[in-house]
Design a protein around this motif. Sequence first.
Motif, PDB file in Angstrom:
ATOM      1  N   ASN A   8       0.838  -1.195   0.000  1.00 55.66           N
ATOM      2  CA  ASN A   8       0.000   0.000   0.000  1.00 55.66           C
ATOM      3  C   ASN A   8       0.876   1.249   0.000  1.00 55.66           C
ATOM      4  N   SER A   9       1.658   1.371  -1.062  1.00 56.52           N
ATOM      5  CA  SER A   9       2.538   2.518  -1.199  1.00 56.52           C
ATOM      6  C   SER A   9       2.058   3.370  -2.345  1.00 56.52           C
ATOM      7  N   PRO A  10       2.350   4.643  -2.337  1.00 56.76           N
ATOM      8  CA  PRO A  10       1.913   5.512  -3.438  1.00 56.76           C
ATOM      9  C   PRO A  10       2.580   5.126  -4.739  1.00 56.76           C
ATOM     10  N   LYS A  11       1.973   5.581  -5.842  1.00 54.23           N
ATOM     11  CA  LYS A  11       2.470   5.232  -7.168  1.00 54.23           C
ATOM     12  C   LYS A  11       3.917   5.659  -7.365  1.00 54.23           C
ATOM     13  N   SER A  12       4.309   6.790  -6.747  1.00 52.25           N
ATOM     14  CA  SER A  12       5.667   7.278  -6.964  1.00 52.25           C
ATOM     15  C   SER A  12       6.703   6.326  -6.401  1.00 52.25           C
ATOM     16  N   SER A  13       6.381   5.629  -5.310  1.00 52.06           N
ATOM     17  CA  SER A  13       7.349   4.704  -4.734  1.00 52.06           C
ATOM     18  C   SER A  13       7.583   3.510  -5.623  1.00 52.06           C
ATOM     19  N   ALA A  14       6.554   3.132  -6.403  1.00 51.47           N
ATOM     20  CA  ALA A  14       6.716   1.988  -7.321  1.00 51.47           C
ATOM     21  C   ALA A  14       7.774   2.288  -8.360  1.00 51.47           C
ATOM     22  N   LEU A  15       7.905   3.556  -8.732  1.00 49.87           N
ATOM     23  CA  LEU A  15       8.895   3.936  -9.725  1.00 49.87           C
ATOM     24  C   LEU A  15      10.320   3.784  -9.200  1.00 49.87           C
ATOM     25  N   LYS A  16      10.477   3.725  -7.877  1.00 51.24           N
ATOM     26  CA  LYS A  16      11.798   3.641  -7.290  1.00 51.24           C
ATOM     27  C   LYS A  16      12.289   2.203  -7.152  1.00 51.24           C
ATOM     28  N   ASP A  17      11.470   1.216  -7.553  1.00 54.26           N
ATOM     29  CA  ASP A  17      11.894  -0.186  -7.464  1.00 54.26           C
ATOM     30  C   ASP A  17      13.177  -0.382  -8.237  1.00 54.26           C
ATOM     31  N   THR A  18      14.135  -1.041  -7.644  1.00 55.04           N
ATOM     32  CA  THR A  18      15.347  -1.381  -8.364  1.00 55.04           C
ATOM     33  C   THR A  18      15.118  -2.627  -9.167  1.00 55.04           C
ATOM     34  N   GLU A  19      16.098  -2.974 -10.011  1.00 56.55           N
ATOM     35  CA  GLU A  19      15.941  -4.142 -10.873  1.00 56.55           C
ATOM     36  C   GLU A  19      15.768  -5.420 -10.072  1.00 56.55           C
ATOM     37  N   ASN A  20      16.373  -5.485  -8.873  1.00 50.95           N
ATOM     38  CA  ASN A  20      16.362  -6.733  -8.109  1.00 50.95           C
ATOM     39  C   ASN A  20      15.374  -6.725  -6.959  1.00 50.95           C
ATOM     40  N   LYS A  21      14.609  -5.663  -6.819  1.00 50.44           N
ATOM     41  CA  LYS A  21      13.618  -5.587  -5.748  1.00 50.44           C
ATOM     42  C   LYS A  21      12.289  -6.143  -6.227  1.00 50.44           C
ATOM     43  N   PRO A  22      11.648  -7.029  -5.444  1.00 49.68           N
ATOM     44  CA  PRO A  22      10.363  -7.584  -5.884  1.00 49.68           C
ATOM     45  C   PRO A  22       9.352  -6.479  -6.182  1.00 49.68           C
ATOM     46  N   LEU A  23       8.651  -6.634  -7.282  1.00 50.24           N
ATOM     47  CA  LEU A  23       7.612  -5.667  -7.644  1.00 50.24           C
ATOM     48  C   LEU A  23       6.382  -5.848  -6.772  1.00 50.24           C
ATOM     49  N   PHE A  24       6.105  -7.086  -6.393  1.00 50.93           N
ATOM     50  CA  PHE A  24       4.885  -7.401  -5.651  1.00 50.93           C
ATOM     51  C   PHE A  24       5.278  -7.986  -4.299  1.00 50.93           C
ATOM     52  N   GLN A  61      -3.561  -1.940  -8.953  1.00 48.34           N
ATOM     53  CA  GLN A  61      -2.163  -1.602  -8.758  1.00 48.34           C
ATOM     54  C   GLN A  61      -1.231  -2.597  -9.448  1.00 48.34           C
ATOM     55  N   VAL A  62      -1.662  -3.827  -9.569  1.00 45.70           N
ATOM     56  CA  VAL A  62      -0.872  -4.813 -10.317  1.00 45.70           C
ATOM     57  C   VAL A  62      -0.738  -4.376 -11.774  1.00 45.70           C
ATOM     58  N   HIS A  63      -1.812  -3.879 -12.334  1.00 48.97           N
ATOM     59  CA  HIS A  63      -1.788  -3.369 -13.708  1.00 48.97           C
ATOM     60  C   HIS A  63      -0.812  -2.197 -13.813  1.00 48.97           C
ATOM     61  N   GLN A  64      -0.912  -1.278 -12.856  1.00 46.25           N
ATOM     62  CA  GLN A  64      -0.085  -0.071 -12.907  1.00 46.25           C
ATOM     63  C   GLN A  64       1.395  -0.398 -12.795  1.00 46.25           C
ATOM     64  N   VAL A  65       1.759  -1.223 -11.796  1.00 41.18           N
ATOM     65  CA  VAL A  65       3.167  -1.521 -11.570  1.00 41.18           C
ATOM     66  C   VAL A  65       3.749  -2.346 -12.711  1.00 41.18           C
ATOM     67  N   THR A  66       2.952  -3.254 -13.280  1.00 37.59           N
ATOM     68  CA  THR A  66       3.435  -4.035 -14.426  1.00 37.59           C
ATOM     69  C   THR A  66       3.762  -3.116 -15.596  1.00 37.59           C
ATOM     70  N   GLU A  67       2.872  -2.161 -15.867  1.00 34.31           N
ATOM     71  CA  GLU A  67       3.132  -1.218 -16.954  1.00 34.31           C
ATOM     72  C   GLU A  67       4.356  -0.359 -16.668  1.00 34.31           C
ATOM     73  N   LEU A  68       4.488   0.089 -15.415  1.00 33.25           N
ATOM     74  CA  LEU A  68       5.637   0.913 -15.062  1.00 33.25           C
ATOM     75  C   LEU A  68       6.943   0.157 -15.259  1.00 33.25           C
ATOM     76  N   ALA A  69       6.952  -1.094 -14.828  1.00 34.73           N
ATOM     77  CA  ALA A  69       8.162  -1.902 -14.947  1.00 34.73           C
ATOM     78  C   ALA A  69       8.542  -2.149 -16.395  1.00 34.73           C
ATOM     79  N   LEU A  70       7.539  -2.166 -17.294  1.00 33.06           N
ATOM     80  CA  LEU A  70       7.793  -2.458 -18.711  1.00 33.06           C
ATOM     81  C   LEU A  70       7.688  -1.205 -19.581  1.00 33.06           C
ATOM     82  N   SER A  71       7.702  -0.025 -18.958  1.00 33.12           N
ATOM     83  CA  SER A  71       7.458   1.216 -19.702  1.00 33.12           C
ATOM     84  C   SER A  71       8.508   1.484 -20.776  1.00 33.12           C
TER      85      SER A  71
END
Length: 538
Positions: A8-24, A61-71
């Motif tokens: 339950n983190s804001p959308k901006s924090s999802a953008l800060k995921d590193t390559e090796n950090k779990p998305l979910f 949010q799964v939809h959003q983070v998946t798109e962000l990761a593959l943007s």
Amino acid sequence: MEKSGLENSPKSSALKDTENKPLFAKATKSPLFKGKPDRSVSTATNSKKKWKIAIVDDDEQVHQVTELALSNFSFHGDGLEFVHAYSGVEAKDLFQKHPDVSVLLLDVVMESEHAGLEFAKYIREEIKNYQVRIVLRTGQPGQAPESRIISDYDINDYKEKTELTAQKLHTLIFSCLRSYRDIMALERNKRGLEHVISASQDIFKLGSISTFAEGVIEQISSLLYADQSALICGLNGLVSHENRAGITFIAGTGEFAKKQGNDLDDFLPGHVIKQLTCIDDDVGSLEADDLFISYLTTKDGHRNLLIISGVKYNHPSERKMMNLICQNALIAFDNLNLRVEIEETQRELVYRLGEAVETRSKETGNHVQRVAEFSKFLALKAGMSAGDAELLKHASPMHDLGKIGIPDSILNKPDKLTAEEWKVMQSHSALGAQLLGDSDREILNLGARVALEHHEKWNGTGYPNGKSGEEISLAGRITAITDVLDALSRDRCYKKAWPFDQIVEFLLEERGRHFDPNLVDLVLENIDEIKEIQRRYP
């Protein structure tokens, strides 16, 4: 029910995921997402071609983070297009609208514990989509053990949401798209082979060369993963941009599918045409813009072209393979065209032979042309297949071939024939059948039957054998009415042309006597089309 979801983190924090950090990350699953945005399609990157990715999950949010990761994802320079569904029911509608989805990222638990599994089964077993790559994503692997799911369901990968990092998601999508690309290439190649095999079975049938060409184009395109836009054409005397003639379009796909009748400069850039006009070699290829153009000059000086757009080489050896395939294809088309040319020559000789007989009897030469067109038209209306109707068109001009053996004194006598002369005149039916009947050629065999039967009558009072009703072949019955119809409408040495109203009255009188009643009805129902054929061949 608990199920892994997004933090339950804001959308901006999802953008800060590193390559090796779990998305979910593991968390308590919230109720079905309410107030989903009104969208089903979104895109990533600005490239022209898009690989379609379906995300089916009940958590927005799964939809959003998946798109962000593959943007920023691209596959050989091509971007992604995302389509969305939030339940198994929505997913069914989605696949009806988007049957070309490449990869499906599918949640297991949505409106029910096994909604995702049921939808995976629906895709493979009900709509028979075996091409899309299905990746199951779950937050509670204990409810759907990997070993059982992999063996019981036709899926391509199984991932726990907690193990997916941005890098792993990129790797997963790249692998799935590579598999999907190869499967679609094999599918296109299969269709291409089916086209070629089908056309090869009956290469002389109308349109078979075009079918053969489309099959070869599909094979070439699938082998090199090219766009499905290709054209095969022949040019007669390509000397310069201003002076070219006789462009014959054999087949085209994609953007070239409906280019018949167009000039080359309608769809080829001017500098490409200029390159073509400067070619001195008889055989070879050139590349300009995104076009690959293979050319071959035939023995009679015609140049055949095979043009394919969107060709991409993944290895230098593919360019050599491309040249080899295209040159062999052009040689094959040249041979096929030669065979068709021979058949067309035979057909033309049949027409000219029929016209020679009509000229000898001092009747209009276009009589055989009109009878041919009338016969094909009426044959189609009577339910004859297109192939048989075309065959009758080419055989019917020989209906009076036997007149070649009738003396001029009888053939062109303006007065009524004596009984003896009429007997000689009647012999032309049997004589025509005799001249043609011993041939193995289909057209000549049918011509023999038409020559023999076109003076038989429905009521059995005709000649030479007094056949009646359906004892007379349909081809013979059709030629009988078309021959009389045209003869009555033209001047002959023994009569003047009849007005059309009088011809209609005669047909009605002879319905069921001279002519097949059904054929008379068909003529009268389509009288405007009959008149139009007469106008085309005055």
